[in-house]
Enzyme design. Structure first.
Site, short mmCIF file in Angstrom:
data_model
loop_
_atom_site.label_atom_id
_atom_site.label_comp_id
_atom_site.label_asym_id
_atom_site.label_seq_id
_atom_site.Cartn_x
_atom_site.Cartn_y
_atom_site.Cartn_z
N LYS A 22 16.38 -2.28 5.65
CA LYS A 22 16.60 -2.34 4.19
C LYS A 22 16.50 -0.94 3.59
CE LYS A 22 12.99 -3.43 1.42
NZ LYS A 22 12.62 -2.54 0.29
N ASN A 23 15.42 -0.23 3.95
CA ASN A 23 15.16 1.05 3.29
C ASN A 23 16.10 2.17 3.75
OD1 ASN A 23 13.28 -0.18 1.73
ND2 ASN A 23 11.50 0.57 2.88
N CYS A 116 5.22 -0.87 -11.11
CA CYS A 116 5.45 -2.06 -10.28
C CYS A 116 4.11 -2.50 -9.73
CB CYS A 116 6.44 -1.76 -9.17
SG CYS A 116 5.77 -0.65 -7.94
N ARG A 121 4.06 4.61 -9.69
CA ARG A 121 5.24 5.15 -9.02
C ARG A 121 6.14 6.00 -9.93
NH1 ARG A 121 7.70 0.48 -5.31
NH2 ARG A 121 8.37 2.15 -3.96
N ASP A 321 3.77 0.32 4.47
CA ASP A 321 4.48 -0.96 4.39
C ASP A 321 3.99 -1.97 5.44
OD1 ASP A 321 5.92 0.04 2.29
OD2 ASP A 321 7.73 0.46 3.44
N ARG A 413 13.44 -10.12 -0.87
CA ARG A 413 13.92 -8.74 -1.08
C ARG A 413 13.93 -7.96 0.22
NH1 ARG A 413 10.70 -5.68 -5.33
NH2 ARG A 413 12.25 -4.18 -4.65
#
Ligand code: EPZ
Length: 434
Positions: A22-23, A116, A121, A321, A413
């Site tokens: 994803k990233n 968030c 951030r 993560d 997500r």
């Protein structure tokens, strides 16, 4: 809002295929704006954030569609330069629209992404880099307005190796005049993947994956076909799923070199891990694994695990993560462990939810102190962000009885076909649509 229902206690067994990252896919998709020609990106996971990015590209003026795991971003004409709040608020990575549009249009206005669940951030490092490249920045009425008369290469030293800021600077500078040097750049594999894609489009980027990246600006970029690397965070999550359920799993299409820090901790705690793939020579590489071609990782639980402390750090350190997932594992590992979060200031929201399942976790500042318990028991819990949600899924897979996880849109997500993949591994898991 959908819910996930898990009846825990099943040992996971079988094979799981790791999806594309994803990233990596997100910045690569935004990079497609750097050319008017057609770009084809393969191994793109089916995720809510990817859909948001594709809508974003279409809104800006790059017609993009996803068919299977391939995104085709077609020939484009005129771009819009304003990214409204409605698009930006859905996904923080939307700030990556700035680099390419600044490069192409010399101006872009983006609604501020805001805070968030994992912290404030800010985007100051991104904005400082744009200023160094010659852009003017103005923050007005919730928007960041950025404009320039044409970007000029410069040497930019980051105060912190931010992943997003490194990507945005790369995206802005590939079409700048002259040479840009990023010092203290992020070294994450996703940066190298983006640089490889940009080079496939005709850019001149070297040093990605190290802390100094050099970009020699070119006049124009062309279309390209590219395959995204495997998702290292998804891979690490499945490895921990095997550990927490005392199971035995084979991961296909994974890259063990990208999760060396997690594999080392799992091995130290007592998991048996074998890696199959092409031979690789090179610093830090696993023997038998290839840095670039995906490998197979086999993980097996054979004995009770020993607790292991972790502290999160930028790559190649232990990834933030995968911090929440490690906390879930340590909650069921006899003994005491400390989990220290150094990348984000507020990433322990999962601790309170783990307590609801019977875990023993005390959060003090940047650290969480975990005392392993004999067993967890199912309960209703709530995902507060993507990786916190993953930690809850893992804990519920191991807990006795039924758990109901709400706010699963966070999981959608970042984990492709989560229930399907876990079901195939033998988990008793289903989604309830409400
Ligand atoms: C990327 O976020 C990832 N997101 C995150 O993954 C990941 O947790 C993070 O990198 C760290 O590895 C994507 O790639 C889309 P950063 P990013 O800029 O780029 C501070 C997931 O779960 N900072 O390296 O936003 C910031 O507040 C997500 O998949 C500034 O102070 O991360 C944070 O404390 C979550 N000013 C730290 O740096 C800035 O201008 C790291 O942020 C930028 C960042």
């Amino acid at each position: 809002m959908d819910k996930i229902i898990i009846n825990g206690g099943k040992k996971l067994r079988g094979t799981v295929r790791i999806s594309g990252s994803k990233n990596s896919a997100l910045p690569i998709l935004f990079a497609s704006l750097l050319t008017d020609e057609t770009v084809i990106i393969k191994n793109v996971p089916s995720l809510a954030d990817i859909d948001t990015t594709i809508s974003f590209l279409n809104f800006i003026g790059k017609p993009a569609v996803k068919i299977g795991d391939t995104v085709k971003a077609d020939k484009s004409g005129k771009y819009k330069h304003i990214a409204p709040y409605d698009l930006v608020r859905k996904m923080r990575a939307s700030v990556l629209i700035m680099g390419p549009l600044l490069a192409r249009l010399h101006k872009v206005s983006v609604s501020l992404p805001g805070g968030c669940a994992i912290g404030a951030r800010p985007i100051d490092i991104h904005l400082d880099a744009f200023k160094k490249l010659g852009a003017n920045i103005e923050v007005k009425e919730g928007f960041v307005h950025t404009s320039s008369k044409g970007l000029l290469g410069n040497t930019i030293k980051f105060r912190f190796p931010s992943v997003g800021a490194t990507e945005n600077t790369l995206l802005a500078s590939v079409l700048a005049k002259g040479r840009t040097k990023i010092l203290n750049a992020a070294k994450e594999p996703e940066i190298e993947d983006l640089a490889n894609f940009l080079n496939a489009m005709g850019a001149k980027v070297s040093g990605a994956g190290t802390s100094t990246i050099v970009i020699d600006g070119v006049k124009k970029l062309h279309g390209a076909t590219y395959k995204v690397i495997p998702d290292r965070i998804e891979a690490a999550t499945y490895l921990i799923a095997a550990a927490i359920t005392k199971g035995e799993i084979v991961l296909e299409n994974a890259n063990p070199n990208h999760i060396k820090a997690v594999i080392d901790k799992l091995k130290k705690s007592g998991m048996t891990i074998e890696i199959y793939g092409k031979t690789l020579t090179g610093e830090g590489a696993f023997v038998g694994a290839n840095n670039y071609s995906p490998s197979t990782i086999k993980i097996k639980w054979t004995k009770p695990l020993k607790p292991q402390n972790i502290f999160t750090a930028v790559y190649p350190g232990y990834p933030t993560d995968v911090q929440a997932q490690w906390m879930a594992l340590m909650s069921l590992t006899k003994g005491k462990s400390e989990i220290k979060e150094t990348v984000f200031e507020n990433r322990f929201m999962h601790a309170a939810e783990l307590l609801r399942l019977g875990a023993n976790v005390k959060v003090e500042g940047q650290s969480a102190f975990v005392t392993g318990v004999e067993s967890l028991s199912g309960a209703p819990v709530m995902a507060s962000d993507l990786r916190a949600g993953a930690a809850l899924v893992l804990a519920c897979l191991a807990a006795k009885g039924k758990s109901v996880i709400s706010r699963v849109y966070h999981l959608d997500r970042g984990y492709e076909s989560l229930e399907k993949k876990l079901k195939k591994l033998g988990a008793n898991i289903k989604r309830q649509q409400t």
